[in-house]
Design a protein around this motif. Sequence first.
Motif, PDB file in Angstrom:
ATOM      1  N   ILE A  90     -21.495  22.170  12.050  1.00 59.37           N
ATOM      2  CA  ILE A  90     -21.376  23.581  11.665  1.00 59.37           C
ATOM      3  C   ILE A  90     -20.012  24.126  12.067  1.00 59.37           C
ATOM      4  N   ALA A  91     -19.539  23.726  13.242  1.00 60.39           N
ATOM      5  CA  ALA A  91     -18.224  24.186  13.695  1.00 60.39           C
ATOM      6  C   ALA A  91     -17.133  23.767  12.718  1.00 60.39           C
ATOM      7  N   ALA A  92     -17.216  22.535  12.223  1.00 63.78           N
ATOM      8  CA  ALA A  92     -16.219  22.060  11.271  1.00 63.78           C
ATOM      9  C   ALA A  92     -16.292  22.840   9.965  1.00 63.78           C
ATOM     10  N   LYS A  93     -17.517  23.119   9.498  1.00 60.17           N
ATOM     11  CA  LYS A  93     -17.678  23.893   8.263  1.00 60.17           C
ATOM     12  C   LYS A  93     -17.106  25.298   8.420  1.00 60.17           C
ATOM     13  N   LEU A  94     -17.372  25.922   9.560  1.00 49.84           N
ATOM     14  CA  LEU A  94     -16.847  27.265   9.807  1.00 49.84           C
ATOM     15  C   LEU A  94     -15.322  27.252   9.888  1.00 49.84           C
ATOM     16  N   ARG A  95     -14.760  26.258  10.557  1.00 49.41           N
ATOM     17  CA  ARG A  95     -13.301  26.184  10.641  1.00 49.41           C
ATOM     18  C   ARG A  95     -12.682  26.028   9.247  1.00 49.41           C
ATOM     19  N   ASN A  96     -13.292  25.204   8.418  1.00 50.50           N
ATOM     20  CA  ASN A  96     -12.783  25.031   7.057  1.00 50.50           C
ATOM     21  C   ASN A  96     -12.877  26.329   6.258  1.00 50.50           C
ATOM     22  N   ALA A  97     -14.006  27.045   6.425  1.00 54.35           N
ATOM     23  CA  ALA A  97     -14.183  28.309   5.709  1.00 54.35           C
ATOM     24  C   ALA A  97     -13.185  29.353   6.189  1.00 54.35           C
ATOM     25  N   VAL A  98     -12.953  29.402   7.498  1.00 53.80           N
ATOM     26  CA  VAL A  98     -11.979  30.344   8.049  1.00 53.80           C
ATOM     27  C   VAL A  98     -10.583  30.037   7.512  1.00 53.80           C
ATOM     28  N   ALA A  99     -10.224  28.762   7.486  1.00 52.88           N
ATOM     29  CA  ALA A  99      -8.907  28.380   6.971  1.00 52.88           C
ATOM     30  C   ALA A  99      -8.767  28.751   5.497  1.00 52.88           C
ATOM     31  N   ALA A 100      -9.827  28.543   4.725  1.00 55.97           N
ATOM     32  CA  ALA A 100      -9.788  28.901   3.307  1.00 55.97           C
ATOM     33  C   ALA A 100      -9.647  30.406   3.124  1.00 55.97           C
ATOM     34  N   ALA A 101     -10.330  31.174   3.958  1.00 53.29           N
ATOM     35  CA  ALA A 101     -10.209  32.634   3.889  1.00 53.29           C
ATOM     36  C   ALA A 101      -8.779  33.070   4.182  1.00 53.29           C
ATOM     37  N   GLU A 102      -8.229  32.560   5.249  1.00 54.84           N
ATOM     38  CA  GLU A 102      -6.868  32.943   5.624  1.00 54.84           C
ATOM     39  C   GLU A 102      -5.869  32.501   4.557  1.00 54.84           C
ATOM     40  N   GLY A 103      -6.136  31.361   3.918  1.00 49.88           N
ATOM     41  CA  GLY A 103      -5.263  30.887   2.860  1.00 49.88           C
ATOM     42  C   GLY A 103      -5.274  31.777   1.628  1.00 49.88           C
ATOM     43  N   ARG A 104      -6.336  32.572   1.466  1.00 46.17           N
ATOM     44  CA  ARG A 104      -6.430  33.502   0.328  1.00 46.17           C
ATOM     45  C   ARG A 104      -6.169  34.946   0.764  1.00 46.17           C
ATOM     46  N   GLY A 105      -5.672  35.125   1.978  1.00 43.37           N
ATOM     47  CA  GLY A 105      -5.360  36.473   2.460  1.00 43.37           C
ATOM     48  C   GLY A 105      -6.570  37.277   2.881  1.00 43.37           C
ATOM     49  N   LEU A 106      -7.701  36.606   3.142  1.00 48.43           N
ATOM     50  CA  LEU A 106      -8.925  37.276   3.571  1.00 48.43           C
ATOM     51  C   LEU A 106      -9.082  37.171   5.081  1.00 48.43           C
ATOM     52  N   ARG A 107      -9.550  38.245   5.692  1.00 50.06           N
ATOM     53  CA  ARG A 107      -9.785  38.257   7.134  1.00 50.06           C
ATOM     54  C   ARG A 107     -11.211  37.816   7.411  1.00 50.06           C
ATOM     55  N   PRO A 108     -11.400  36.712   8.150  1.00 47.04           N
ATOM     56  CA  PRO A 108     -12.759  36.249   8.441  1.00 47.04           C
ATOM     57  C   PRO A 108     -13.411  37.052   9.563  1.00 47.04           C
ATOM     58  N   VAL A 109     -14.678  37.330   9.384  1.00 46.87           N
ATOM     59  CA  VAL A 109     -15.530  37.964  10.394  1.00 46.87           C
ATOM     60  C   VAL A 109     -16.733  37.045  10.568  1.00 46.87           C
ATOM     61  N   VAL A 110     -17.170  36.834  11.800  1.00 45.50           N
ATOM     62  CA  VAL A 110     -18.307  35.948  12.040  1.00 45.50           C
ATOM     63  C   VAL A 110     -19.424  36.714  12.741  1.00 45.50           C
ATOM     64  N   SER A 111     -20.605  36.606  12.177  1.00 42.94           N
ATOM     65  CA  SER A 111     -21.810  37.214  12.748  1.00 42.94           C
ATOM     66  C   SER A 111     -22.588  36.139  13.496  1.00 42.94           C
ATOM     67  N   ILE A 112     -22.922  36.417  14.748  1.00 44.13           N
ATOM     68  CA  ILE A 112     -23.638  35.480  15.606  1.00 44.13           C
ATOM     69  C   ILE A 112     -25.036  36.036  15.836  1.00 44.13           C
ATOM     70  N   VAL A 140     -22.659  40.795  16.802  1.00 42.66           N
ATOM     71  CA  VAL A 140     -23.694  40.236  17.679  1.00 42.66           C
ATOM     72  C   VAL A 140     -25.066  40.717  17.214  1.00 42.66           C
ATOM     73  N   GLY A 141     -25.876  39.783  16.705  1.00 39.56           N
ATOM     74  CA  GLY A 141     -27.223  40.113  16.257  1.00 39.56           C
ATOM     75  C   GLY A 141     -27.269  40.460  14.782  1.00 39.56           C
ATOM     76  N   ASN A 142     -28.483  40.458  14.247  1.00 39.38           N
ATOM     77  CA  ASN A 142     -28.695  40.849  12.851  1.00 39.38           C
ATOM     78  C   ASN A 142     -30.074  41.485  12.715  1.00 39.38           C
ATOM     79  N   GLU A 143     -30.083  42.765  12.372  1.00 38.17           N
ATOM     80  CA  GLU A 143     -31.309  43.528  12.135  1.00 38.17           C
ATOM     81  C   GLU A 143     -32.347  43.323  13.249  1.00 38.17           C
ATOM     82  N   PRO A 144     -31.957  43.591  14.497  1.00 42.35           N
ATOM     83  CA  PRO A 144     -32.920  43.441  15.599  1.00 42.35           C
ATOM     84  C   PRO A 144     -34.039  44.470  15.574  1.00 42.35           C
ATOM     85  N   ASN A 145     -33.921  45.488  14.738  1.00 41.09           N
ATOM     86  CA  ASN A 145     -35.007  46.457  14.583  1.00 41.09           C
ATOM     87  C   ASN A 145     -36.059  46.004  13.581  1.00 41.09           C
TER      88      ASN A 145
END
Length: 462
Positions: free
Chosen positions: A68-90, A127-132
Amino acid sequence: MLLAAALVALAAAPAALAGPNLFVGSAEDGAVWGDPTSQMTMAQRAGFDSIRMTAQWVSGNTKLDPIIAAKLRNAVAAAEGRGLRPVVSIYNTSSAQSPEDPILRGEFAQFAQDVVTTLPGVTTFIVGNEPNSSYYWQPQFDTRGGDIAASDYEALLADTFDAIKAVRPEVTVVGGALDSHGTDNAGLRPSHSPLVFIRDMGHAYRASKRTRPIMDVFDQHIYEDNSSLPPSMPHPNSNSIGEADYARLVATLGQAFGGTAQLGSTLPIVYGEYGVESAIPVSEASHYTGQENAGAKPVDEATQAAYYAQAMKLAMCQPTVVGIMLFHVEDEGGLPGWQSGEFYADGTPKSSLGPVHDAALAARAGTLTACPDTSPPTVTLTQTASGTLVAQATDDVGVGRVELYANGILAGVDYSAPYTFGLNSLPTGRLTVAVKAYDAAGNVGQATVALRRTAAHAARRR
């Protein structure tokens, strides 16, 4: 660091309007699980400047899985390569994995720490997703009916904030990510409405005697009850929160955290998820499976684009809002899921793509609309041959509701176009019939006609 730049601007001028610092992005994991380059290219074509991806935690994990870490790193690199700012939800994968006790909270905080060090190019983490919601967090209530989910999530957010800041103090930590709805009922579908959950988070924060914040930004999801309803529609008689309920959201944050180390009414807000489903044409049906949920009420693609543009306009004119994320770039292929992207499930663009792209660029430039919104909706009222009254209401930002009055008495409300009203419920005799159209800023437009309605229920223009 687009989000960080928006926050700096907001802090320097808290009374200023969000545009042109508003970021417009998408919540989309397609680049993690699919081809990163093509997925980020689609996001770029939609006009987005940010992309939110997820790193999901399960109990026992204190580090990202290497694959998963490798997939996320690849996705982040692809985002930055297209001028997109990556945000990660944990967040945890489901309510069965709720980090609701000290041991699980410790594991989650270590996991979050590993995520932020594994992805040094990412500067914003949610941090978190719909904890309510009971879908993502259980239990919601303790044995006495108290809101245990809010206090447990507040403790998790505090621990995770400290863990992240310990290794990367410069990053932005986003809390909340609340579901826009909730029952406030421990019985059927136990969950909490966002306003109640925020209030209870504030109680827990104050009780903890903490002297540090627990978040830099607050994330509120702003889905409407179904896709046919516009983002300008308010929810005055419930604790649900849509984009038109901004003032109530800000007031509740102030009541919850005001006077503490945690910002309240001035806390920057991001609308982390907003989606409008579009109906799938026959020509694309082969790329989808299953059945659409009966309550989804998907709209045509023109309406999808109009609602997305309307949502951007509203966000621009809300002073503490720094960004909005549309939920998805590309449709989910299963019809029970979300067909809210600007591309069909096979990657073919929808007709909404161009208008969404143009609106996103204009929102960032601060030219999509004029703020503050002081112009009332334009309204006309006509009667059809069958006797139905039809109101035409338009507004530069968006119409939230249209009300029908007969001799000054409220006789009907409609929240989405076409605004139609039957006459059967109106009294007989001579009537002064008025329609009032409201936008999210509270501006009101009105049109009036005179009718004579007979006892035989035949109404006609006088």
